[in-house]
Design a protein around this motif. Structure first.
Motif, short mmCIF file in Angstrom:
data_model
loop_
_atom_site.label_atom_id
_atom_site.label_comp_id
_atom_site.label_asym_id
_atom_site.label_seq_id
_atom_site.Cartn_x
_atom_site.Cartn_y
_atom_site.Cartn_z
N LYS A 181 -4.98 0.81 -6.10
CA LYS A 181 -4.35 1.46 -7.24
C LYS A 181 -4.62 0.63 -8.50
CE LYS A 181 0.33 2.02 -7.78
NZ LYS A 181 1.62 2.43 -7.26
N GLU A 202 -2.23 -7.57 -15.30
CA GLU A 202 -2.96 -6.43 -14.73
C GLU A 202 -4.41 -6.54 -15.18
OE1 GLU A 202 -0.91 -2.76 -15.03
OE2 GLU A 202 -2.71 -1.57 -14.69
N ILE A 219 3.69 -2.63 -13.26
CA ILE A 219 4.15 -2.61 -11.87
C ILE A 219 5.67 -2.82 -11.88
CG2 ILE A 219 2.00 -3.44 -10.78
CD1 ILE A 219 3.26 -6.26 -10.73
N SER A 220 6.29 -2.54 -10.73
CA SER A 220 7.74 -2.70 -10.68
C SER A 220 8.11 -4.19 -10.67
CB SER A 220 8.30 -2.04 -9.41
OG SER A 220 7.85 -2.75 -8.28
N LEU A 223 7.63 -5.69 -7.22
CA LEU A 223 6.25 -6.05 -6.85
C LEU A 223 5.82 -7.33 -7.58
CD1 LEU A 223 4.34 -4.60 -4.90
CD2 LEU A 223 3.09 -3.74 -6.87
N VAL A 250 -3.44 -4.04 -5.45
CA VAL A 250 -2.23 -3.26 -5.16
C VAL A 250 -2.73 -1.96 -4.56
CG1 VAL A 250 -0.16 -2.18 -6.12
CG2 VAL A 250 -1.08 -4.26 -7.17
N THR A 251 -2.37 -1.71 -3.31
CA THR A 251 -2.90 -0.51 -2.64
C THR A 251 -2.12 0.73 -3.10
OG1 THR A 251 -1.39 -0.61 -0.77
CG2 THR A 251 -3.42 -1.91 -0.58
N LYS A 252 -2.62 1.88 -2.70
CA LYS A 252 -1.96 3.15 -3.06
C LYS A 252 -0.53 3.19 -2.53
CE LYS A 252 -5.36 5.39 -5.07
NZ LYS A 252 -6.57 5.18 -5.29
N LYS A 253 -0.29 2.43 -1.44
CA LYS A 253 1.07 2.40 -0.87
C LYS A 253 1.90 1.25 -1.45
CE LYS A 253 -0.28 4.28 3.59
NZ LYS A 253 -0.80 3.83 4.88
N ASN A 254 1.44 0.70 -2.55
CA ASN A 254 2.11 -0.43 -3.21
C ASN A 254 2.20 -1.67 -2.35
OD1 ASN A 254 2.58 0.34 -5.80
ND2 ASN A 254 4.48 1.42 -5.29
N GLU A 255 1.21 -1.84 -1.51
CA GLU A 255 1.15 -3.04 -0.69
C GLU A 255 0.28 -4.07 -1.43
OE1 GLU A 255 0.19 -3.84 4.01
OE2 GLU A 255 -1.01 -2.42 2.88
#
Ligand code: ADP
Ligand code: MG
Length: 347
Positions: A181, A202, A219-220, A223, A250-255
């Motif tokens: 992401k 970022e 980002i949150s 995170l 940061v992956t699409k799943k917010n990992e």
């Protein structure tokens, strides 16, 4: 040469070295740069310098005699050299750490052992090329050592093109291409007693070269804190002294997946010069010279843009706005994709 005052030795004379030298100057620390290139921005600002290849024992001995502590601006100084220097004077961060982080395979194994997630990867020498599952493509094949700005990396969209390719090097790492992401980095600086951590930056890359960094990252808070926690874990496990950068996907799943670790000051941290009370370079100098750290304070939101190759000419004659800060590294030779300068906009 005046050796009465404390002198910090710095291996490498690029723009990172130049900013380190300037930060040291502000703290009244003398600097002695050891670089292998005539076209080294740092040599115009330091107190002394040597231009020589990094293996010249005579020159290294002279350097050792004239500095109190040594550090480096990039991690590809030969390990043998750093190890030799360390037998006589302190080298920070410690060469044993660099040995791990100079090698993408050792670095990824270390991260996985301490429970930090990375991209899925394979060691090319060990596996049979044909046995590689179709499912992992597309992949990036990277040299284990000496890569930067995407150098030493090849993209293979499918297994067919991968099998057809003949590789020059003996060893590679194969990484699954991540459809991330976004990319972020954490710059952390650790001394003997504590660590300080900048907020996540970022980062946007173009052709695998950093194009733009901004703070705050979109980002949150969770995170952001998680990334800082991972950075702290890595720095603590390595018993790291100095500034270090951890690059994340940061992956699409917010990992969060760690892409790589740079055991030095980092391009994505250039914006700290204008956005923070203490920049990443001063933090590094304070940590390796064992000076008191100061509480970090973000003063501005900021975006940094790298200036590559001949684009620098345009910026040299441009009138800057009040909130724009232009840095010309003063490199003599303009080469395509070479980092020539940067501009930071504060908000
Ligand atoms: P370098 O040492 O050249 O900085 P990196 O491994 O950081 O090497 O790669 C440079 C850039 O290439 C990364 O910041 C990212 O944009 C892209 N990249 C690298 N590895 C991957 C991957 N496994 N999946 C997706 N993009 C990648
Ligand atoms: Mg990188």
């Amino acid at each position: 040469m005046n050796k009465k005052t404390f002198t910090l030795g710095i291996f490498g004379g690029g723009q990172l070295g130049k900013f380190l030298v300037l930060a040291a100057k502000k703290l009244n620390i003398r600097t002695f740069v050891f670089t292998d290139s005539l076209d080294s921005p740092a040599i115009y600002y330091c107190d002394d310098f040597i231009i020589s290849n990094y293996e010249n024992k005579k020159k290294i001995d002279f350097f050792i005699k004239n500095v109190d502590i040594a550090t480096f601006e990039f991690e590809n100084i030969p390990f043998k050299t750093l190890d030799y220097v360390e037998k006589k004077i302190k080298v920070l961060p410690e060469p044993s750490i660099i040995k791990i982080l100079q090698d993408r395979l050792k670095e990824k194994n270390f991260l996985n052992i301490i429970g930090v997630k990375t991209t899925e990867f394979y060691y090319l020498k060990k596996i049979n090329k044909k046995n590689l599952s179709n499912n992992i493509f597309p992949v990036l094949v990277k040299t284990l050592r000496l890569g930067y700005d995407g150098k030493g990396q090849i993209l293979f969209k499918n297994k067919k093109s991968f099998l057809k390719h003949s590789f020059d090097n003996k060893e590679y790492i194969i990484e699954k291409l991540i459809n991330f992401k976004k990319e972020i980095s954490i710059i952390i600086c650790r001394n003997q007693t504590r660590s300080i951590c900048y907020d996540a930056f970022e980062n946007l890359h173009k052709h695998q070269i950093l194009q733009k960094s901004q703070v705050p990252a979109k980002i949150s808070l969770e995170l952001n804190n998680e990334a800082k926690k991972i950075a702290k874990k890595i720095a603590d496990k390595l018993n790291y002294i100095g500034t270090m950068c951890i690059e994340f996907f940061v992956t699409k799943k917010n990992e969060l997946l760690v892409n790589e670790i740079a055991p030095r000051v980092h391009n994505s941290g250039h914006l700290t010069i204008n956005a923070y009370n203490i920049n990443q370079f001063e933090s590094h100098i304070r940590a390796v010279c064992n000076l008191k750290t100061k509480k970090l304070k973000k003063i501005h939101k900021a975006t940094m843009y790298n200036i590559l190759g001949s684009d620098i000419k345009r910026y040299r004659s441009k009138t800057m706005m009040k909130n724009e800060f232009f840095y010309d590294y003063g490199k003599k030779e303009i080469k395509e994709k070479r980092k020539m300068g940067h501009i930071t906009k504060i908000f």
